[in-house]
Design an enzyme around this catalytic site. Structure first.
Site, PDB file in Angstrom:
ATOM      1  CB  CYS A 141      -0.968  -0.015   1.170  1.00  0.00           C
ATOM      2  SG  CYS A 141      -0.165  -0.151   2.751  1.00  0.00           S
TER       3      CYS A 141
ATOM      4  CD  GLU B 206      -3.351   0.951  -3.938  1.00  0.00           C
ATOM      5  OE1 GLU B 206      -4.551   0.688  -3.757  1.00  0.00           O
ATOM      6  OE2 GLU B 206      -2.513   1.023  -3.014  1.00  0.00           O
TER       7      GLU B 206
HETATM    8  P1  NAI Z   1     -10.466  -5.296  -1.490  1.00  0.00           P
HETATM    9  O1  NAI Z   1     -10.466  -3.955  -0.858  1.00  0.00           O
HETATM   10  O2  NAI Z   1     -11.675  -5.741  -2.233  1.00  0.00           O
HETATM   11  O3  NAI Z   1     -10.188  -6.427  -0.378  1.00  0.00           O
HETATM   12  C1  NAI Z   1      -9.700  -6.197   0.921  1.00  0.00           C
HETATM   13  C2  NAI Z   1     -10.531  -6.961   1.948  1.00  0.00           C
HETATM   14  O4  NAI Z   1     -11.839  -6.417   2.002  1.00  0.00           O
HETATM   15  C3  NAI Z   1     -10.714  -8.457   1.629  1.00  0.00           C
HETATM   16  O5  NAI Z   1     -10.685  -9.186   2.837  1.00  0.00           O
HETATM   17  C4  NAI Z   1     -12.108  -8.483   1.033  1.00  0.00           C
HETATM   18  O6  NAI Z   1     -12.740  -9.729   1.141  1.00  0.00           O
HETATM   19  C5  NAI Z   1     -12.813  -7.439   1.869  1.00  0.00           C
HETATM   20  N1  NAI Z   1     -14.011  -6.869   1.261  1.00  0.00           N
HETATM   21  C6  NAI Z   1     -14.302  -6.697  -0.055  1.00  0.00           C
HETATM   22  N2  NAI Z   1     -15.517  -6.157  -0.210  1.00  0.00           N
HETATM   23  C7  NAI Z   1     -16.031  -5.968   1.028  1.00  0.00           C
HETATM   24  C8  NAI Z   1     -17.258  -5.440   1.519  1.00  0.00           C
HETATM   25  N3  NAI Z   1     -18.217  -4.987   0.725  1.00  0.00           N
HETATM   26  N4  NAI Z   1     -17.436  -5.397   2.871  1.00  0.00           N
HETATM   27  C9  NAI Z   1     -16.481  -5.827   3.709  1.00  0.00           C
HETATM   28  N5  NAI Z   1     -15.305  -6.348   3.293  1.00  0.00           N
HETATM   29  C10 NAI Z   1     -15.080  -6.411   1.972  1.00  0.00           C
HETATM   30  O7  NAI Z   1      -9.205  -5.381  -2.435  1.00  0.00           O
HETATM   31  P2  NAI Z   1      -9.022  -6.300  -3.755  1.00  0.00           P
HETATM   32  O8  NAI Z   1     -10.257  -6.265  -4.600  1.00  0.00           O
HETATM   33  O9  NAI Z   1      -8.541  -7.608  -3.323  1.00  0.00           O
HETATM   34  O10 NAI Z   1      -7.876  -5.507  -4.531  1.00  0.00           O
HETATM   35  C11 NAI Z   1      -8.198  -4.528  -5.495  1.00  0.00           C
HETATM   36  C12 NAI Z   1      -7.249  -3.351  -5.408  1.00  0.00           C
HETATM   37  O11 NAI Z   1      -7.350  -2.750  -4.124  1.00  0.00           O
HETATM   38  C13 NAI Z   1      -5.779  -3.694  -5.545  1.00  0.00           C
HETATM   39  O12 NAI Z   1      -5.397  -3.756  -6.889  1.00  0.00           O
HETATM   40  C14 NAI Z   1      -5.141  -2.543  -4.828  1.00  0.00           C
HETATM   41  O13 NAI Z   1      -5.039  -1.428  -5.688  1.00  0.00           O
HETATM   42  C15 NAI Z   1      -6.110  -2.222  -3.724  1.00  0.00           C
HETATM   43  N6  NAI Z   1      -5.697  -2.851  -2.446  1.00  0.00           N
HETATM   44  C16 NAI Z   1      -5.063  -2.100  -1.520  1.00  0.00           C
HETATM   45  C17 NAI Z   1      -4.602  -2.686  -0.356  1.00  0.00           C
HETATM   46  C18 NAI Z   1      -3.870  -1.923   0.673  1.00  0.00           C
HETATM   47  O14 NAI Z   1      -3.127  -2.508   1.440  1.00  0.00           O
HETATM   48  N7  NAI Z   1      -4.062  -0.641   0.777  1.00  0.00           N
HETATM   49  C19 NAI Z   1      -4.774  -4.106  -0.105  1.00  0.00           C
HETATM   50  C20 NAI Z   1      -5.515  -4.821  -1.112  1.00  0.00           C
HETATM   51  C21 NAI Z   1      -5.929  -4.191  -2.235  1.00  0.00           C
END
Ligand code: NAI
Ligand code: MG
Length: 510
Positions: A312, A411
């Site tokens: 991140c 990102e």
């Molecule tokens: P995401 O934000 O969808 O997933 C992160 C967590 O949130 C996972 O455990 C997921 O199951 C959960 N989640 C998803 N939708 C939710 C909802 N409606 N309510 C509660 N929890 C929910 O991230 P994703 O789709 O895996 O990755 C997509 C992009 O997000 C990546 O390409 C990156 O740019 C960004 N990202 C940023 C992160 C960081 O550390 N700041 C970490 C992961 C992704």
């Protein structure tokens, strides 16, 4: 994000090879059911989902899939733990000891747990074993030290009254984590939440659920009572949303994308949960012409290529002063070419696999966007395989990037550097802040005054001067602007997040 204070990017440039026969066997550590009240249970609906090794595409196991009813079971277990005197009234020294023992258990199982992390996530084993695991162990020790120091104060008030405050647990904390540093990011939240006496329901990312399950099991083995730490793998819109909306959950600590962070905040509003969000970034790494170019090139390289750029705080916008721009781009590209793509278990590998095919498609989409928007692809940008398998991409450098281009604004979460030129200090500050994000920033200069001035002008929760990607359990980490709010790490941040204050008045004259 992540790493021990000295770990993260300071990892030695080569590690002794891991002889094949000495590779840790993780087969004993794969767990695939829900972990509720210190027991393995199947999902009520009997559903399960596959988790793959992104370096081979192979199925590791099918994991029980928590849905709303399973999340409800986990929340009930956590509420019971909060009502159970064994946990609620536990002597804080004992809570401290349990956290310390969990650190020891992770240390004793570090080879296997790191192998599990690498199999599930695709990152090089040296990153899991030499950087993540030591930092996770240190993190549990740090918060073990905090557990018996969660205290209030006495306050001089007017009138014949004695007034004091207590720091009490918030209650049941829902923790939702992403796939890039699965166990580290869980540890950053679980350790302080437990140190402050809360009970936890942890929903790991669907791409990487395995180390969180193992953490739950190890916590029980060292003596945490049932329900104190529950782990419910599942999907975001079902398991994640159920946790966020559950009236039995008092706080949500989330790390993930900014888009989902906004949904979490909206969903949590209905029950007015205490929310903290650690979200995405597009962090500037700013190189002034008076910097040591060699150090700056190294810092820019680890800033964007460590962890395949799935970080991140990745320094994904490299801002370089015009007068050294061409030299810098050439040297960064040369370093990118040395980032060996390979089997994550090989000690020579510097770029492991991208976590999923979906994520690799996203990264490749950005590479295409960079080209079609007119940025110059200096090196990399190639989708590749290792032994004919897996999701890999070569380290990528784009030069002549305009700050408004998609690859400079969104990102990417992959090993893609966007190198942008600037004219002078003021121009650097304007360009650095030209983003919706504010997670981290790097500054490379030998001019002390300039370094501090720029540090104070940048919208970011962390600023690194002549270094990048340094982390410590004691130093708070989190975002400004749309990178979120609330801090992980550091005991003050933990007190804010995982306790609530009670003010008690006692009349002294009756
Ligand atoms: P995401 O934000 O969808 O997933 C992160 C967590 O949130 C996972 O455990 C997921 O199951 C959960 N989640 C998803 N939708 C939710 C909802 N409606 N309510 C509660 N929890 C929910 O991230 P994703 O789709 O895996 O990755 C997509 C992009 O997000 C990546 O390409 C990156 O740019 C960004 N990202 C940023 C992160 C960081 O550390 N700041 C970490 C992961 C992704
Ligand atoms: Mg996986």
């Amino acid at each position: 994000m992540l790493g021990a204070g000295s770990g993260f990017v300071r990892a030695p440039s080569s590690f002794p090879p891991l002889p094949r026969q000495a590779r840790p066997d993780m087969s004993d550590t794969v767990r695939n059911r829900l972990w509720i009240a210190n027991e393995w249970v199947d999902a009520r609906a009997g559903a399960a989902f596959p988790t793959h090794n992104p370096a081979t595409g192979g199925l590791i196991t099918r994991v029980a899939e928590a849905r709303a009813e399973d999340v409800d079971d986990a929340v009930q277990a956590a509420r019971e733990a909060m009502g159970n005197p064994e946990w609620r009234r536990m002597n804080p020294h004992k809570r401290s000891k349990l956290l310390w023992k969990l650190a020891e258990a992770l240390e004793a199982n570090a080879d296997e747990v790191a192998a599990l992390e690498t199999a599930d996530n695709g990152k090089p084993y040296f990153e899991s074993r030499k950087v993540d695991l030591p930092s996770i162990v240190e993190n549990f020790r740090y918060f073990a030290g905090m557990a018996d120091k969660v205290q209030g104060s006495t306050i001089p008030v007017s009138g014949p009254f004695f007034n004091y405050t207590m720091r009490e647990p918030v209650g049941v904390v829902g923790i939702i984590t992403p796939w890039n540093f699965p166990l580290s990011l869980a540890a950053w939240k679980v350790a302080p939440a437990l140190a402050c006496g809360n009970a936890v329901v942890l929903k790991p990312a669907e791409q990487t659920p395995l180390t969180a399950l193992r953490l739950g099991e190890l916590a029980a083995e060292v003596g945490f009572p049932p329900g104190v730490l529950n782990v419910v793998p599942g999907f975001g819109p079902t398991a994640g949303a159920a946790l966020v909306r559950h009236p039995g959950v008092d706080a949500i600590a989330f790390t993930g994308s900014t888009a989902v962070g906004k949904t979490v905040m909206r969903d949590a509003a209905e029950t007015l949960k205490k929310v903290s969000l650690e979200l995405g970034g597009k962090s500037p790494n700013i190189v002034f012409s008076d910097a040591s170019l060699k150090d700056a090139v190294r810092g820019a390289s680890t800033g964007i290529f460590y962890g395949m750029g799935e970080v991140c705080a990745a320094g994904s916008r490299v801002l370089v002063e015009q007068s050294v721009y061409d030299d810098f781009v050439e040297q960064l590209a040369a370093r990118a070419d040395q980032m060996a793509v390979g089997d994550p278990m090989e000690s020579t590998t510097r770029l492991g696999a991208i976590v999923s095919e979906e994520q690799l498609d996203r990264v490749m989409g950005y590479v295409e966007a960079g080209k079609s928007d007119g940025a110059r692809l200096v090196t990399g940008g190639e989708r590749t395989t290792v032994n004919g398998k897996g999701n890999f991409v070569t380290a990528t450098v784009f030069a002549d990037v305009d700050p408004g281009m998609k690859i400079a604004q969104e990102e990417i979460f992959g090993p893609v550097a966007a190198v942008i030129a600037f004219e002078d200090v003021d121009d650097a500050i304007v360009k650095a802040n030209q983003t919706i994000y504010g997670l981290a920033a790097g500054i490379w200069t030998r001019d002390v005054g300039k370094a501090h001035r720029v540090a104070s002008e940048i919208q970011a929760g962390t600023v690194w001067i002549n270094t990048y990607n340094q982390y410590d359990s004691g130093s708070p980490f989190g975002g400004y602007t749309q990178s979120g709010f609330g801090r992980d790490r550091g005991w003050e941040a933990a007190l804010e997040k995982y306790t609530q204050v009670k003010s008690v008045w006692v009349a002294l004259d009756r």
